[in-house]
Scaffold this motif. Structure first.
Motif, PDB file in Angstrom:
ATOM      1  N   UNK A  16       0.833  -1.202   0.000  1.00 18.84           N
ATOM      2  CA  UNK A  16       0.000   0.000   0.000  1.00 18.84           C
ATOM      3  C   UNK A  16       0.876   1.265   0.000  1.00 18.84           C
ATOM      4  N   UNK A  19       2.444   2.166  -3.435  1.00 19.01           N
ATOM      5  CA  UNK A  19       1.588   2.360  -4.599  1.00 19.01           C
ATOM      6  C   UNK A  19       1.727   3.772  -5.168  1.00 19.01           C
ATOM      7  N   UNK A  36       3.349  -7.113 -12.642  1.00 18.63           N
ATOM      8  CA  UNK A  36       3.022  -7.449 -11.256  1.00 18.63           C
ATOM      9  C   UNK A  36       3.344  -8.898 -10.992  1.00 18.63           C
ATOM     10  N   UNK A  37       4.237  -9.141 -10.052  1.00 15.58           N
ATOM     11  CA  UNK A  37       4.536 -10.502  -9.611  1.00 15.58           C
ATOM     12  C   UNK A  37       4.053 -10.607  -8.166  1.00 15.58           C
ATOM     13  N   UNK A  38       3.997 -11.814  -7.648  1.00 17.85           N
ATOM     14  CA  UNK A  38       3.533 -11.910  -6.255  1.00 17.85           C
ATOM     15  C   UNK A  38       4.444 -11.112  -5.323  1.00 17.85           C
ATOM     16  N   UNK A  58       3.245  14.369  -4.477  1.00 15.55           N
ATOM     17  CA  UNK A  58       1.870  14.599  -4.938  1.00 15.55           C
ATOM     18  C   UNK A  58       1.045  13.328  -4.849  1.00 15.55           C
ATOM     19  N   UNK A  59       1.637  12.234  -5.292  1.00 16.89           N
ATOM     20  CA  UNK A  59       0.901  10.974  -5.329  1.00 16.89           C
ATOM     21  C   UNK A  59       0.666  10.430  -3.925  1.00 16.89           C
ATOM     22  N   UNK A  60       1.635  10.635  -3.038  1.00 17.08           N
ATOM     23  CA  UNK A  60       1.504  10.111  -1.683  1.00 17.08           C
ATOM     24  C   UNK A  60       0.689  11.025  -0.786  1.00 17.08           C
ATOM     25  N   UNK A  61       0.641  12.306  -1.144  1.00 11.83           N
ATOM     26  CA  UNK A  61      -0.064  13.256  -0.305  1.00 11.83           C
ATOM     27  C   UNK A  61       0.693  13.583   0.976  1.00 11.83           C
TER      28      UNK A  61
END
Lengths: 94, 314
Positions: A16, A19, A36-38, A58-61
């Motif tokens: 999370x 991301x 995307x791999x496990x 910006x993306x994380x805030x």
């Protein structure tokens, strides 16, 4: 003379927290391929991958230090040609 | 014998929930987006509120400020329950440490009289202002249309309780652990001359029907109170032998910076909305004209006391 750019890659733990980081790298590197791999997200691009602190924030805030990148990566292919307070660049330098 | 380790990737049937897929396609999304986008019910309301029969229970028309798509606004801080609580728990831990430091060294007691007066008679009574702002903001949480807006209001309302608590704790510390300062602050809120314009203003905002107007009216006050009393007094406090005040005030300055992030982003969303932007700008201008001047007057009364106290000290 045609030169093919070698692929550079970064593997990031799929969590999370990461991301936003992945979104930021995606935004700043249009040529990026993402797999995307496990438990893992493999990012690859020809030539170089750029990570900008501004975009990540910006993306994380929230505020983000480029040093935190250490906590996110599992592995990488390429050299860190730049790693300062604002930007990280991974590319092959030889 | 050689063994080769291989892994098999099992593709999940979907990467995220339908509410996110509908907007951004099937790709991994943040918890914030998953728990925010299109969560608030939009249809199948069985009953209308008895107190406004021409509105639905959740209805965009509870404010004059409209967004074509309420989810064009997203909280820049991406707060949902966990990050919000973690963040605020840390903030209040920090505040607790500051306060413990001040108490162990009797630093509040050692402040010059004028600073004790400012803290006790201007700043601590503002816990009642925070309480009023909490009521107004929680109304925003109820009537805002769109989970992204509503969440911000909810957390901002909780923040107000937190701010009031910080002010109360510093009041208790100032009174050496007794409630005297808080009691006199309450009395001051009710009858001290310099606090009446602010109390009157907050109470008038409480009965504004338009939730967004209420939230923005409080913000008009915040925009004056916070820079004036917390950030603005920092240097004077440090140079005037009231380092304790500066240590305490930094926490409220920190909160205000966080509050600005979502309110400013929301105002930008309102004013740049494709369909409603122009109309929203008019409403925003009216709100600013109506409440801005009142806020200046109310905060001016506080400013006068601060200036008088610091003028005497100088």
């Amino acid at each position: 003379v045609t030169t093919t750019l070698r692929q550079v890659g970064i593997d990031i733990q799929d969590s999370e927290e990461n991301r936003g980081l992945i979104d930021a790298i995606k935004a700043d590197n249009p040529e990026l391929t993402i797999r995307h791999l496990p438990g893992l997200v493999k990012l690859q691009a020809a030539g170089q991958i750029v990570i900008n602190r501004d975009t990540v924030e910006q993306k994380l805030g929230r505020e983000w230090e480029t040093g935190e990148f250490q906590l996110a990566i599992v592995s990488y292919a390429g050299n860190f040609s730049e790693w300062d307070d604002d930007q990280i660049i991974v590319k092959w330098e030889h | 014998v050689q063994y080769e380790l291989r892994y098999q990737v099992i593709e999940p049937k979907r990467q995220t929930y339908q509410n996110v897929i509908d907007r951004f396609g099937d790709q991994p999304a943040s918890r914030y987006l998953e728990g925010t986008l299109d969560i608030e019910p939009r249809e199948n309301f069985h009953y209308r509120p008895t107190w406004v029969q021409d509105r639905e229970l959740y209805d965009a028309r509870y404010t004059a400020l409209q967004l074509t798509d309420p989810y064009s606004f997203l909280d820049p801080r991406q707060y949902y329950y966990t990050p919000y609580v973690t963040n605020r728990a840390a903030a209040h831990d920090e505040f607790g440490k500051t306060l413990a430091y001040l108490e162990q060294r009797d630093l509040l007691e050692k402040m010059p009289e004028s600073w004790k007066h400012i803290l006790g008679h201007v700043v601590v009574p503002l816990r009642h202002y925070e309480s009023g702002a909490q009521l107004i903001t929680v109304a925003g949480a109820r009537f805002a249309y769109g989970t992204s807006l509503e969440q911000c209001c909810t957390y901002a309302a909780f923040d107000r309780i937190g701010n009031a608590q910080m002010l109360s704790r510093v009041g208790l510390a100032l009174g050496g652990g007794a409630a005297e300062v808080l009691k006199s602050a309450k009395q001051g809120w009710l009858d001290a001359e310099h606090l009446q314009p602010l109390r009157r203003l907050v109470e008038e905002i409480m009965i504004v029907d338009d939730w967004a107007e209420g939230v923005l009216a409080v913000d008009a006050i915040d925009k004056l109170v916070y820079p004036l009393l917390y950030q603005g007094l920092d240097e004077a406090a440090l140079l005037g032998g009231a380092g304790a005040y500066s240590l305490f005030a930094q926490h409220l300055t920190g909160w205000f910076a966080d509050q600005r992030k979502w309110i400013d982003a929301l105002v930008t969303s309102w004013s740049t909305d494709e369909q409603h932007g122009a109309a929203n700008l008019e409403v925003l201008a009216r709100i600013d004209a109506t409440w801005g001047a009142r806020a200046v007057e109310a905060v001016g009364a506080l400013d006068a006391v601060v200036r008088r106290e610091l003028g005497e000290a100088a």
